[in-house]
Every structure is written in C-alpha cells, then in structure tokens.
Design an enzyme around this catalytic site. Structure first.
Site: not given
Ligand SMILES: [Zn+2]
Ligand SMILES: [Zn+2]
Length: 576
Positions: A276, A305, A323, A325, A327, A408, A454
């Site tokens: 992000c 992680r 991911q 991912d 946005h 979320k 997200h």
């Molecule tokens: Zn994010």
C-alpha cells in the site's frame, strides 16, 4: 434448500448429538480406565473432544477398544437425564476430581447441572439426545496432548477427538473427505506432480518448479486480463523502502513485529510486508485531478512477513508471498459503486475456478491497535455493509478483526472437499490518505482528500495456488494445467508426424509435450494419467494416413478422426 429455521434446528440437533457422544466417550473411558480423571468435553465445528488425565497416555490403537465400548454402552439404551443440584452436593459428587471442582467453583449460579446415564454422571449444562441408543454413527478420530485450560504451564492432559452424525451416510462422507484431504494435500501433490518445493535453506519461501510456475503464470495472466477489463493499471513498487515511509504509514508502530529490517548505508530500510505505501507514493508523485478518479492501480507485489518457523505450513502459511494487490483512489461519492464493482470482480474470479460456495464477512475495528477516528471507522464500515446489501450478499460480522487502518470484507471460499478458505479482501481506508496527505483537485479547483480502497482477489498467489491444487485434487482444468496435452505416438513409425503436430501446437502457445519413451500405448496413457494431463493426442498408423488424431480425455472419453483444424478448435474451446 433448507430454511434458516430448519438449518438452525438441524445445527442444534447435531450439537446435542455430538455433546451426548462426548459424554458417551467419557462414560466408556471411565469403565475401561477407572482411575482416569475427566476434565472438559466440548463440541467443536467438526465434532467433539474430551480431555482426560489418565494414569498412562492413550495409544492410537486403544481408540478402537474405546469406540467398541461406546457402542456397547449405547446399546444398553440408557435414558439420558438432566438435573440441577446445589453447589455443595456437586462438590461432594466430584470430591476426587480437582478439575471438576475448579469448574464448579467458577459457576456463578447457586445450582449446578448434572447429566446422568446409567451409573455415569458428568457436570453439564444440558442439551442431549434422549437416550444412549440414539447415538449410533460416530467415530473417534485422534488422540493428542493438551493442557488444562489450554495453558502450557498447567497440567498436561490427553485429548480424544471424534465426530458424530445423524446418519451413517453423513459419517461415511465425512471420513471420505478426511481421507481425501490427506491424499490430495498440496504438499504431497506438489511433490508428486513436480510443482514446487520448500528447502530447509529458505524456510517459508517456496520454490516454484517449471510446472508449478506455468500454473502460477497462468493465474497471473488471468488476473491481469480481469484487471485490464475493469480498467486497472499495473504498477511495480520497490521491495525495500525507508523506515521513514513505514513511520508515516503507521506500519512501523502497528506492524513492526511482522517486519524485517536492514541497514542501507546510514538509513534503516524495511522489506515491504504490504504494498500500500508504495502505491501511495506513485499517487503522490504528481498532482491529481478529479478527472483521473476513480484511479485503479494494481500490482503483483512480493511481500515478506515475519512468521515463526513452527507455524509455517506448505504454501498455506509462508514468509514470502505475492499479493495480487490493487488500490483504488476515489471520491466519497464514488465509494459505494467502487466497492460493488470490486465485489463483482471477486465473484467473477471465484467462479472461474469452479468454486460453488463463497461467504462474506465484515471485519470491524480492532479493540486497541488502530489508527483513525471512530467516525471514519463507522463511515467505512457502513460503506462495506451497504455495498454487500446492494449486491444481495449476506454477511456476518467479525468483531474487532479489521486491519489497523480500516475495516474489511473477507471472502471465504468452499473447496471441493467442503473446507472453507479465506482469500479475497476489500478494505476501505480513510487513514492512509490522511497520513500521506494526498489530494486531488476538484472541479472547483479546491483540494480534496481521496478515499483509498485496498483489494486483493487471490490474496496470496502462492496460497491460492495451494488451495487450487487441493480443490482440483491435482486435476487442473485444461486452461490452467501445467501440461495441457501430450502427444502419444503408438509406434516409432509415427514419430515424424507426431513431432510436427507437437511443434505446431507448441508454436500456438499451448503447454504440450511429446512422449518419447517408446513404451506401448497403454504405458504412455498410464503415465499421462498419473501426471493428470487433461488431453492425450494419440497417433497410430490409421491416424497418420488420414492426417487425423484420436483425442483422449483424462476421464477416458475419446474423440476419433479429428483433423488438425478440428483439434485446434477443441483446444480453443477448452482454453476459454
Ligand atoms: Zn493495500
Ligand atoms: Zn451434557
């Protein structure tokens, strides 16, 4: 279809049955091993367990003996009764059992519930079947170690787990699914099909072999296509970024324990645990106009992680993963429609992988670790609820399970072995745009703060891959299979024709192979089947003369006399 009243009645009946089976287990153990102390025996999602303190540990082979005794007691047709007695009487009844005494001590009521069947009794709040003869279809599944109060500093106990159903058919189906789960474990299939491996030299960081990588790349290509269709633009952000960035984003304060840090010259950098903040830096790299919103940026971002080695599990729990991912930056007015669109994208993606059932949950504000005002959290949570209501998807609330920067939607998918996995997430975030002080210029020329959404569809690509391996039991559909087809020449005389066909299909971009073993056809078919290849292209003398092929499907179905054009048409149909 069951109504919700019927299904909650069914759930209650099942829970009563399993609870009564736990008593039956304790009853059998008490008869077989009289010196054993009973502790607790609750119902679980899949059945029940009972924790005991035996004089010697139970062995796996003793489960059958205990199970036999349970059947014997059940056949005695003992009525199961429930009564309330005073705490004092209960303390007398359980005088030899410090665990039950501790439980009684913690009961706030004056009266204590006791259930009885024959000469067996147990501490219990009630909820039983009427008679032991109603308990017929059960199975003890495992024995394992546990601790009193699930506390490692307290007494070690012995747990026996089991399950019970209302019919033999349901029990058989359950046992079959359990066997399948072991048989089709992604770690086992991953090795057998040569898809991936994990080395002791990189615990928690999987290696994808050519065949696994082919599947992973096909998943990525599919997702790129889906994102492109919905006007996402792909970006790439760095793997390591300065601590200053993570302080601004809040990760440094709220997520530090999950991050790895390294010194670069005189500054400390972190390996990104999330994508992000990188996305925000691209947004902030130049002024933005309202005309650009909603702005959707997607990334296949590799994140790392911190995980303890003890919790690592194949591809399901790793330290490094990718991911998908995305946005979305939008205005307040656009928010609800954007969330709805994202939910539709996720549903489209899930259906593509032949997954029939999914469910939605909304994870709300954590109790302590969070950023942003309560008002912003309420607005964001309500936007998620309204969007799900508008698409007509029921949802449940997971209190306090949101990320530190926003609530979320979590999407759970049910695989072919009836297990639920959490994958996609959608988060509404007012906080990061504020912390990074990003804006857009409105029609009127004023500055406004955008909202950030997200979105991860697969979630972790590696984990979703693992779920798919198990869901398909290794039998990937044609479009996704690591090897889509193999050409099988019946004898060496057909090798030139077979080779040409293989090269043509390869040039068309298909993942094809040719069998060069020289084995008889039956052997070639057997090994293609073992490798779970969806299509076999069989070429014999007859086929070569007619310039056709016989197409043999993984399930044994055959199509004969296909010429090259017809074969290509079949490939194109299956590729969709
Ligand atoms: Zn994010
Ligand atoms: Zn009970």
């Amino acid at each position: 279809m069951k109504t919700s009243a019927e299904s909650s009645k069914h759930a209650q009946n099942l829970s009563n049955l399993r609870h009564s089976t736990a008593h039956l287990l304790a009853h059998a153990v008490t008869e077989l091993y009289p010196d054993t102390l009973l502790t607790i025996g609750p119902v679980t999602d899949e059945g029940f367990f009972y924790d005991f303190l035996p004089t010697t540990n139970f062995k796996e082979e003793e489960l059958a003996i205990i199970e036999a005794r349970m059947h014997e007691i059940a056949a005695r047709a003992l009525p199961i009764t429930q009564e309330e007695i005073s705490k004092k009487e209960a303390q007398k009844l359980f005088a030899d059992n410090p665990y039950k005494l501790e439980l009684i001590e913690n009961i706030t009521d004056e009266m204590v519930g006791i259930s009885r069947q024959g000469d067996f009794f147990d501490l219990c709040r009630g909820g039983h079947v009427a008679n032991t003869k109603n308990i017929k279809h059960f199975k003890l599944t495992a024995t394992s170690g546990s601790y009193w109060r699930a506390d490692k500093t307290k007494q070690a106990l012995q747990r026996i787990s089991g399950t019970a159903f209302e019919s033999q058919q349901e029990l058989d189906e359950y046992e079959q699914l359990k066997k399948d789960a072991i048989l089709y474990d992604h770690r086992r299939l991953g090795k057998q099909m040569d898809l991936f491996s994990i080395s002791d030299l990189a615990a928690g960081f999987p290696f994808f072999h050519p065949k696994g990588c082919a599947v992973l790349n096909t998943m990525i290509a599919y997702m790129r296509g889906l994102q492109r269709k919905h006007h996402y633009q792909e970006v790439l952000t760095p793997v390591m970024m300065s601590d200053e960035l993570w302080k601004t984003s809040g990760h440094y304060y709220f997520y530090k324990d999950n991050m790895y840090f390294a010194d670069l010259e005189d500054a400390s950098y972190a390996i990104k645990p999330m994508n992000c903040p990188g996305s925000i830096l691209i947004y902030a790299s130049r002024p933005r106009s309202y005309r650009e919103l909603p702005l959707r940026m997607s990334e296949f971002g590799h994140v790392v992680r911190r995980e303890l080695s003890g919790v690592l599990h194949g591809l399901m729990r790793v330290r490094g993963f990718t991911q998908d991912d995305a946005h979305t930056y939008c205005t307040k007015d656009q928010l609800e429609d954007q969330i709805i669109n994202i939910i539709k994208i996720i549903k489209e993606m899930i259906q593509k992988f032949d997954i029939k059932n999914m469910h939605f949950a909304i994870a709300t504000k954590p109790a302590t670790k969070y950023i942003g005002s309560d008002e912003l959290w309420d607005t964001a949570t309500n936007a998620l609820k309204t969007a799900l209501e508008r698409v007509g998807e029921p949802y449940r609330i997971k209190e306090g399970e949101g990320a530190f920067y926003g609530p979320k939607i979590e999407v759970g998918i049910q695989d072919s072995m009836k297990r639920f996995w959490q994958c996609s997430t959608v988060q509404v975030d007012f906080s990061l745009p504020e912390r990074f002080d990003i804006h857009y210029i409105t029609k009127e020329g004023t500055k406004e703060r955008p909202i950030m959404i997200h979105q991860a569809n697969f979630g972790s690509l590696e984990r979703f891959f693992g779920i798919l391996v198990e869901h398909y039991k290794g039998n990937f559909p044609f479009w996704l299979a690591p090897v889509q087809a193999r050409v099988l020449p019946i004898t060496d005389a057909q090798r030139t024709y077979a080779q040409k066909l293989y090269e043509d299909l390869y040039a068309c971009g298909y993942r094809v192979e040719i069998d060069t073993s020289g084995d008889p056809l039956s052997g070639q078919i057997k090994s293609a089947q073992e490798e779970k290849i969806p299509l076999m292209i069989v070429i014999g003398k007859k086929e070569e003369e007619a310039k056709t092929v016989t197409l043999r499907h993984r399930d044994g179905k055959q199509e004969m006399g296909l010429d090259y054009q017809a074969l290509l048409c079949r490939f194109e149909e299956l590729q969709r």
